[in-house]
Design a protein around this motif. Sequence first.
Motif, PDB file in Angstrom:
ATOM      1  N   HIS A  60      10.697 -92.614 -21.137  1.00  0.00           N
ATOM      2  CA  HIS A  60       9.570 -93.453 -20.693  1.00  0.00           C
ATOM      3  C   HIS A  60       8.631 -92.664 -19.781  1.00  0.00           C
ATOM      4  O   HIS A  60       8.299 -93.104 -18.676  1.00  0.00           O
ATOM      5  CB  HIS A  60      10.080 -94.712 -19.986  1.00  0.00           C
ATOM      6  CG  HIS A  60      10.736 -95.706 -20.895  1.00  0.00           C
ATOM      7  ND1 HIS A  60      10.026 -96.549 -21.726  1.00  0.00           N
ATOM      8  CD2 HIS A  60      12.044 -95.981 -21.118  1.00  0.00           C
ATOM      9  CE1 HIS A  60      10.866 -97.305 -22.408  1.00  0.00           C
ATOM     10  NE2 HIS A  60      12.104 -96.975 -22.056  1.00  0.00           N
ATOM     11  N   MET A  61       8.193 -91.533 -20.258  1.00  0.00           N
ATOM     12  CA  MET A  61       7.374 -90.647 -19.428  1.00  0.00           C
ATOM     13  C   MET A  61       6.028 -91.271 -19.098  1.00  0.00           C
ATOM     14  O   MET A  61       5.346 -91.829 -19.959  1.00  0.00           O
ATOM     15  CB  MET A  61       7.155 -89.306 -20.138  1.00  0.00           C
ATOM     16  CG  MET A  61       6.476 -88.268 -19.266  1.00  0.00           C
ATOM     17  SD  MET A  61       7.542 -87.694 -17.934  1.00  0.00           S
ATOM     18  CE  MET A  61       8.636 -86.595 -18.872  1.00  0.00           C
ATOM     19  N   VAL A  62       5.674 -91.181 -17.826  1.00  0.00           N
ATOM     20  CA  VAL A  62       4.354 -91.542 -17.332  1.00  0.00           C
ATOM     21  C   VAL A  62       3.731 -90.273 -16.775  1.00  0.00           C
ATOM     22  O   VAL A  62       4.400 -89.480 -16.104  1.00  0.00           O
ATOM     23  CB  VAL A  62       4.439 -92.632 -16.245  1.00  0.00           C
ATOM     24  CG1 VAL A  62       3.061 -92.914 -15.651  1.00  0.00           C
ATOM     25  CG2 VAL A  62       5.032 -93.910 -16.825  1.00  0.00           C
ATOM     26  N   SER A  63       2.474 -90.056 -17.050  1.00  0.00           N
ATOM     27  CA  SER A  63       1.803 -88.850 -16.595  1.00  0.00           C
ATOM     28  C   SER A  63       1.944 -88.690 -15.084  1.00  0.00           C
ATOM     29  O   SER A  63       1.741 -89.631 -14.321  1.00  0.00           O
ATOM     30  CB  SER A  63       0.320 -88.907 -16.978  1.00  0.00           C
ATOM     31  OG  SER A  63      -0.331 -87.699 -16.647  1.00  0.00           O
ATOM     32  N   GLY A  64       2.350 -87.500 -14.665  1.00  0.00           N
ATOM     33  CA  GLY A  64       2.496 -87.217 -13.242  1.00  0.00           C
ATOM     34  C   GLY A  64       3.914 -87.299 -12.721  1.00  0.00           C
ATOM     35  O   GLY A  64       4.154 -87.015 -11.539  1.00  0.00           O
TER      36      GLY A  64
END
Length: 310
Positions: A60-64
């Motif tokens: 569940h990658m979120v930018s940053g």
Amino acid sequence: MRARYRIPLTAALTVAGLGAAAVGYAAGFEVRSFRLRRVTVPVLPPGAGPLRVLQVSDIHMVSGQRKKQRWLQSLAGLRPDLVINTGDNLSDPDAVPETIDALGPLLEFPGAYVFGSNDYYAPVLRNPARYLAERASGRHGNSPAHNVPRNPWWELRDAFDAAGWLNLTNTRGRLAVNGLDLAFTGLDDPHIRRDRLQDVSGGPERDADLSLAVVHAPYLRVLDAFTADGYPLILAGHTHGGQLCIPFYGALVTNCDLDPERVKGLSTHETPGHRSYLHVSAGCGTNRYTPVRFACPPEATLLTLTPRET
């Protein structure tokens, strides 16, 4: 009159303080407290050497999210023989480059993957209480999404395929790893009813040293089919281990029809005359709109496959 309300007010403030502390812990510390689970599974042919399989799931990658990215990159130091990715890599349509970069060192190893609903569709804000309602009603899963923004899942697919990972979307594949002939059967995500069991029917490849079944969401209809067909090991993710658990009790929900007792880790699944090992990864991320974990730290799993008992 004032003294009469002093104790209840103090108690209420104490409870509120404890609640705020728990939320702060779940959102500020535990959600970034990455762990490695280690399990041993006796499924290989007699006389075979151990096979080290790294399972990553529900990133569940979120930018940053730099700490998560660095931790994923560090897993390559385990030198696994095989990597299995059980889906839900994304929680942000802009995070594909960072996801590929985080998994880059692992793409150097043999691997296979399936996708989950969050690879295909961007997350939307929903009431978390619906998970408890689904458990009470016995209704789980969703129809294929409509009018929901899509994630660029094809960019992930192209990167995984270019690295030589097997795409197991409603199909089969084989890899030679450490002198073993491994066969794989995979399904697309049952949570949004994209699984096509009829496309992969027929059971394990009998001439392989080991046949593995791979799916994102461990719905019982899928587990029953794989077990009845005779697969010795099924790998899945999706549940987040319950995500918000009660200490010394466990998970309240699984976000599917799997029982909470098997929400994460190694267990078994049985159908008449058959038994399979089931490993459900608690995953290492969360939906971007519910970025908390409690009594359920984010994880990956290193499964050491050993010879089965004769």
